[in-house]
Design an enzyme around this catalytic site. Structure first.
Site, PDB file in Angstrom:
ATOM      1  N   HIS A  15       0.090  -3.323  -2.210  1.00 42.42           N
ATOM      2  CA  HIS A  15      -0.309  -3.906  -3.487  1.00 42.42           C
ATOM      3  C   HIS A  15      -0.647  -2.806  -4.486  1.00 42.42           C
ATOM      4  O   HIS A  15      -0.431  -1.617  -4.236  1.00 42.42           O
ATOM      5  CB  HIS A  15      -1.428  -4.929  -3.298  1.00 42.42           C
ATOM      6  CG  HIS A  15      -2.683  -4.387  -2.724  1.00 42.42           C
ATOM      7  ND1 HIS A  15      -3.712  -3.965  -3.507  1.00 42.42           N
ATOM      8  CD2 HIS A  15      -3.051  -4.192  -1.445  1.00 42.42           C
ATOM      9  CE1 HIS A  15      -4.683  -3.526  -2.722  1.00 42.42           C
ATOM     10  NE2 HIS A  15      -4.311  -3.652  -1.476  1.00 42.42           N
ATOM     11  N   ALA A  16      -1.168  -3.217  -5.649  1.00 44.98           N
ATOM     12  CA  ALA A  16      -1.264  -2.297  -6.781  1.00 44.98           C
ATOM     13  C   ALA A  16      -1.989  -0.986  -6.478  1.00 44.98           C
ATOM     14  O   ALA A  16      -1.482   0.089  -6.775  1.00 44.98           O
ATOM     15  CB  ALA A  16      -1.916  -3.011  -7.957  1.00 44.98           C
TER      16      ALA A  16
END
Lengths: 86, 537
Positions: A15-16
């Site tokens: 994820h980010a």
């Protein structure tokens, strides 16, 4: 060019936050890194491309290093992916 | 009474308040479009501004470090520039490129990862706002006790909201993994996300109720409805208030000695949250986030800013900064750890610091300087031999004499502590205690090393339990060694946050607990109850 396959085990996938850290690291390298998942292959120094791979937990990714310290760069990226735990 | 029900459970609690319906001002589309060159320049400036805004935000919340990478991505920049070359105005080119990039995410078959398109949209809308005269703060009119009702609440939005005023959040979009949910859960704010139609159905200024546990937003309330929900909200706030009265709880042992409940924190923001939640100080400030969230090693100045801000946020309470704990499962993007078959037994923590001496000195200097601002203490992770403590202390002395000769203010009497997290440290605890000022027991690592059991391995994870005899004995030995030398001994591992273990730890002589922010109230109340019981006996 050197390449190695690694399986992402991070429970939330790439994820980010970890993607941002990995891209920042790749940008500091003297060679290029390509990440391949299935038929899709992207530039490892592009955050948007890396996020668009949608690497979830259990995804196998092929890391390829070209130019510069290929062995060292490859090892760092593979280790990074292997060690994402969040 | 009307209601909108969401299938998502964002947080807990019930709130009643005045609806603050967020209206996004759409940038004037009549903006005059300049020629290609001037539109390109305008875009480049807006992009630069956005990147510097995001870099500043990254100090408070690591998600923005990822946003910086999105903004710096050539795919975004090239896309926009190509649309501009085709004659499109900059604002439209940004919007268009944003949607093209969002479309790349449509095929992702994982809900959580697909939701990262929100991060892309957040960055794109910031660039758009900077093109049309700057980021407008749509939350300026928020008053105490409001419930914020919005289409979506992106990380950039959350960074503009004063949480002390807000009673609840309601959004149309969002999933349980959205940023707003993470914040709502951490701060104990009732929230409902995925409430379709809320921004048009709820009138600005009307009274709304948020029942987070049931995912319900209630509006057009009758008198009776409002009474029912107010009493539910009061009950919830009563529980929370007893948490906010935690500051005034001072558990004391039978001899009258106060038992300190500190918090573990990883950023200045968390230090503030911990103090607000009633912590007596910070028993563990993890410095890793500073190293992990940036593309290169943070400079001494950058570190000093953060440590000094954390010390200020502590308001005179102790702040224990642990030096870089890299390695093991914590990788630093720009450092080469090489291949390790056994990273938890490899190059990590103090071992890394001692072999990267110049980097270590930059950190120690920053910590020493922050000592001039507040009650700062320094703590070293993974010490296993006296030689490591002695070498570390000699580097610390070297930093002190440099700072003295440069005429820079610092704390010359900074207290030096050692983390006890290996069997080796327990076995030499008496020697360590003679040469340092305090101990902090890290139970996560200590448990896995004492039991030789990997907590990530399901087949042996039952052994990885701090309540086993061996670990309890190791803890007792550590506390005894500290007591014999007259130094303090705290605990900052997960075990300290476990109310069920508090009795055992108290009985073993532990008088300093450093816990997760969300556990401060629970642990203080457990300790008070335990102390009362032992008084009665």
């Amino acid at each position: 060019m050197l390449s190695e396959k690694v399986i992402l085990t991070a429970p939330n996938g790439l994820h980010a936050r970890p993607a941002g850290e990995m891209v920042a690291m790749i940008k500091t390298m003297d060679g290029k890194i390509r990440l391949t998942v299935g038929a899709k292959s992207v530039n490892g120094a592009s955050m948007l491309s890396v996020l668009s791979l949608g690497m979830k937990s259990g995804t196998e990714v092929e890391v390829a290093a070209e130019g510069g310290d290929e062995a060292g760069n490859l090892r760092r990226v593979v280790e990074f992916i292997r060690n994402i735990s969040e | 009474m009307k209601r909108i029900v969401s299938p998502v459970r964002a947080s807990e609690g019930v709130a009643v308040g005045r609806a603050y319906v967020v209206r996004r001002s759409v940038a004037a589309s009549t903006a005059v479009c300049g020629d290609v060159k001037s539109e390109r320049d305008r875009f480049e400036r807006a992009l630069e501004t956005s990147i510097s805004q995001l870099s500043e935000l990254a100090a408070g919340d690591g998600i923005f470090a990822a946003h910086v990478e999105i903004a710096r991505d050539d795919m975004l920049r090239d896309g926009v520039l190509s649309h501009i070359s085709d004659g499109m105005p900059a604002a439209e080119a940004v919007k268009c490129t944003g949607e093209e990039i969002a479309a790349m995410f449509a095929d992702i078959d994982d809900e959580y990862l697909r939701a990262r398109v929100d991060d892309v949209r957040d960055v794109v809308s910031r660039i758009g706002a900077n093109l049309s005269g700057g980021v407008v703060n749509p939350f300026e009119g928020v008053r105490d006790g409001d419930v914020i009702v919005a289409d979506t609440l992106a990380p950039s939005d959350m960074a503009m909201i004063d949480f002390s005023l807000v009673r609840g959040f309601v959004t149309e979009a969002g999933s349980a993994t959205s940023h707003v949910c993470i914040i709502a859960r951490n701060r104990g704010i009732p929230a409902v996300v995925g409430a379709c139609g809320c921004t048009s159905a709820v009138a600005d200024g009307e009274t709304v109720a948020v029942d987070a546990a049931n995912g319900e937003v209630l509006f057009a309330l009758g008198e009776d409805d409002e009474r029912v929900y107010r009493s539910k909200a009061d009950a919830w706030y009563g529980e929370r208030a007893s948490d906010s009265a935690v500051k005034d709880l001072h558990p004391r042992d039978a001899s009258g000695r106060e038992i300190a409940v500190y918090a573990n924190a990883g950023s200045v923001e968390e230090v503030r949250a911990a103090v607000a939640a009633g912590a007596d100080g910070i028993g563990l400030f993890r410095s890793e986030f500073l190293y992990m969230s940036e593309a290169e090693e943070p400079s001494e100045e950058r570190q000093y800013e953060v440590y000094a801000a954390a010390a200020c946020a502590c308001g005179g309470r102790p702040l224990t900064i642990r030096t870089l704990d890299a390695g093991g499962d914590k990788m630093i993007p720009y450092m080469d750890f090489g291949h390790e078959d056994n990273p938890f037994m490899g190059w990590r923590a103090i071992r890394v610091s001692l072999s990267c001496r110049e980097m270590f000195k930059r950190q120690l200097r920053a910590i020493l300087r922050a000592g001039a601002v507040g009650d700062v203490r320094v703590m070293f992770p993974m010490v296993t031999d006296m030689s490591e403590l002695r070498e570390t202390k000699s580097i610390l002395e070297e930093c002190k004499s440099e700072l003295s000769s440069e005429g820079i203010a610092y704390d010359s009497d900074i207290r030096v502590g050692v983390m006890i997290e290996t069997p080796a440290a327990v076995l030499i605890a008496r020697d360590l205690a003679a040469e340092c000022d305090f101990f902090s027991i890290g139970t996560n690592d200590l448990t896995q090393y004492v039991m030789a059991a990997d907590r990530a391995n399901a087949r042996v994870s039952a052994l990885c339990n701090p309540m086993t005899d061996a670990v309890r004995r190791a803890i007792r030995m550590t506390i005894e060694a500290a007591d014999a030398a007259g130094i303090e001994c705290g605990m900052c591992g997960e075990m300290a946050s476990d109310a069920a273990a508090a009795g055992v730890l108290l009985e073993a002589g532990l008088r300093e607990f450093s816990v997760n922010i969300s556990s401060i109230g629970r642990i203080k109340r457990s300790l008070c109850a335990l102390c009362r019981d032992s008084d009665r006996e």
